[in-house]
Design an enzyme around this catalytic site. Structure first.
Site, PDB file in Angstrom:
ATOM      1  N   ASP A  46     -41.608  15.174  13.117  1.00 47.61           N
ATOM      2  CA  ASP A  46     -40.302  15.430  12.588  1.00 47.61           C
ATOM      3  C   ASP A  46     -39.456  14.008  12.746  1.00 47.61           C
ATOM      4  O   ASP A  46     -38.229  14.213  12.451  1.00 47.61           O
ATOM      5  CB  ASP A  46     -39.610  16.744  13.473  1.00 47.61           C
ATOM      6  CG  ASP A  46     -39.381  16.236  14.681  1.00 47.61           C
ATOM      7  OD1 ASP A  46     -39.828  15.322  15.253  1.00 47.61           O
ATOM      8  OD2 ASP A  46     -38.967  17.326  15.316  1.00 47.61           O
ATOM      9  N   SER A  47     -40.237  13.100  13.056  1.00 49.25           N
ATOM     10  CA  SER A  47     -39.530  11.772  12.800  1.00 49.25           C
ATOM     11  C   SER A  47     -39.302  11.715  11.200  1.00 49.25           C
ATOM     12  O   SER A  47     -38.625  10.711  10.944  1.00 49.25           O
ATOM     13  CB  SER A  47     -40.421  10.661  13.302  1.00 49.25           C
ATOM     14  OG  SER A  47     -41.781  10.788  12.842  1.00 49.25           O
ATOM     15  N   ASP A  85     -45.130  19.145  13.026  1.00 44.38           N
ATOM     16  CA  ASP A  85     -44.481  19.288  14.091  1.00 44.38           C
ATOM     17  C   ASP A  85     -43.427  20.653  14.017  1.00 44.38           C
ATOM     18  O   ASP A  85     -43.016  20.721  12.802  1.00 44.38           O
ATOM     19  CB  ASP A  85     -43.104  18.127  14.263  1.00 44.38           C
ATOM     20  CG  ASP A  85     -43.392  17.263  15.330  1.00 44.38           C
ATOM     21  OD1 ASP A  85     -44.343  17.516  16.438  1.00 44.38           O
ATOM     22  OD2 ASP A  85     -43.026  16.041  15.566  1.00 44.38           O
ATOM     23  N   LYS A 113     -47.449  20.961  17.001  1.00 47.63           N
ATOM     24  CA  LYS A 113     -46.954  20.315  18.178  1.00 47.63           C
ATOM     25  C   LYS A 113     -45.439  20.784  18.311  1.00 47.63           C
ATOM     26  O   LYS A 113     -44.488  20.867  17.362  1.00 47.63           O
ATOM     27  CB  LYS A 113     -46.797  18.711  18.153  1.00 47.63           C
ATOM     28  CG  LYS A 113     -46.052  18.037  19.236  1.00 47.63           C
ATOM     29  CD  LYS A 113     -46.539  16.352  19.047  1.00 47.63           C
ATOM     30  CE  LYS A 113     -45.334  15.738  18.353  1.00 47.63           C
ATOM     31  NZ  LYS A 113     -44.238  15.747  18.381  1.00 47.63           N
ATOM     32  N   GLU A 182     -43.908  10.790  25.728  1.00 45.61           N
ATOM     33  CA  GLU A 182     -42.855   9.965  25.157  1.00 45.61           C
ATOM     34  C   GLU A 182     -41.937   9.310  25.975  1.00 45.61           C
ATOM     35  O   GLU A 182     -41.353  10.229  26.617  1.00 45.61           O
ATOM     36  CB  GLU A 182     -42.133  10.785  24.148  1.00 45.61           C
ATOM     37  CG  GLU A 182     -41.062   9.679  23.115  1.00 45.61           C
ATOM     38  CD  GLU A 182     -40.786  10.241  21.843  1.00 45.61           C
ATOM     39  OE1 GLU A 182     -41.207  11.255  21.400  1.00 45.61           O
ATOM     40  OE2 GLU A 182     -40.139   9.702  21.196  1.00 45.61           O
TER      41      GLU A 182
END
Ligand code: KIV
Length: 253
Positions: A46-47, A85, A113, A182
């Protein structure tokens, strides 16, 4: 000879050898390039929200947008595991989590994810029980950036360290096939790696992880307006594009 499709379970087995490379893709050509390069896990992250859609953070990304980009990536028919995502607020209950995960699978994802630990285990467990392979995401959770007031390193305080370890162990028990870590302090990332039998895939969490993931436009210098501190782009592709555009403009004058 055609090589066979990689399954999420095959990724677990890679823990023993380490050095697992994971990169993001949001469309057909990049998925095809990464797959041809031999990347075993491709993440439609979703970046997407920041590096493709121009949002300030990932909380604006919708499930429909994720479906659209997962479909585009899946058209490359990658041998790699294609992970989609689950975007912000699409897994608030176990029922919603399963429904959202199934939509990404219908769009072509091999796995999904989602961000979070113990509080969301019922959702993650429901996804796995529904037969959708699941990858966890711990540490700094970008979907919580607004609530947390910024992107902060995790694991510095003892309670955070203990919670991260407990979350990672719980995700493994629930059936996750891998965990993204992360912005976790490198020492804690190493402790987590040793505490679980599934691969840990780090981003900004130091070298002591079983694999590393990057947002591909960061690696390629394709999003020059912001580069995370822990990324050293391998090429300045935005600069190369600018030069090519200038050259063509000169040529047609
Ligand atoms: O959205 C994304 O690209 C991600 C990676 C940064 C791990 O979650």
């Amino acid at each position: 000879m055609e090589r066979s499709k990689i399954a999420p379970n095959d990724i677990r087995a890679l823990k023993a050898q380490g050095g697992i490379p994971v990169l993001t893709a949001y469309d057909y050509p990049m998925t095809r390039l990464l797959d041809e390069a031999g990347i075993p896990v491709i993440l439609v992250g979703d970046s997407l929200g920041m590096v493709v859609l121009g949002y300030p953070d990932t909380t604006h990304v919708t499930l429909e947008e994720m479906e659209h980009h997962v479909r585009a990536a899946a058209r490359a028919k990658p041998r790699a595991v294609l992970v989609g995502d689950l975007p912000y607020q699409t897994y608030a209950t176990p029922e919603q989590a399963v429904e959202s995960a199934r939509r990404l699978v219908a769009a072509g994802a091999d796995a999904v994810k989602a961000e979070g630990g113990w509080a969301l285990l019922p959702q993650f467990s429901a996804i796995i029980q529904a037969g959708v392979p699941f990858c966890g995401h711990l540490g700094m959770l970008p979907q919580s950036v607004v609530a947390e007031g910024g992107y902060k390193i995790k694991g510095r305080r003892e309670e955070e360290r203990a919670a991260l370890l407990a979350d990672a162990i719980a995700l493994e028990k629930t059936g996750a096939f891998a965990i993204v870590l992360e912005l976790v302090t490198p020492i804690v990332a190493g402790e987590i790696r040793r505490a679980v039998n599934i691969p840990t895939i780090g981003i900004g969490s130091g070298p002591d992880c079983d694999g590393q993931v990057l947002v591909t436009p960061d690696l390629l210098g394709a999003f020059p307006w912001f580069t995370p501190k822990f990324v050293q782009p391998k090429v300045r592709s935005a600069e190369l594009s600018r030069a090519a555009i200038q050259l063509w403009m000169e040529e047609i004058k």
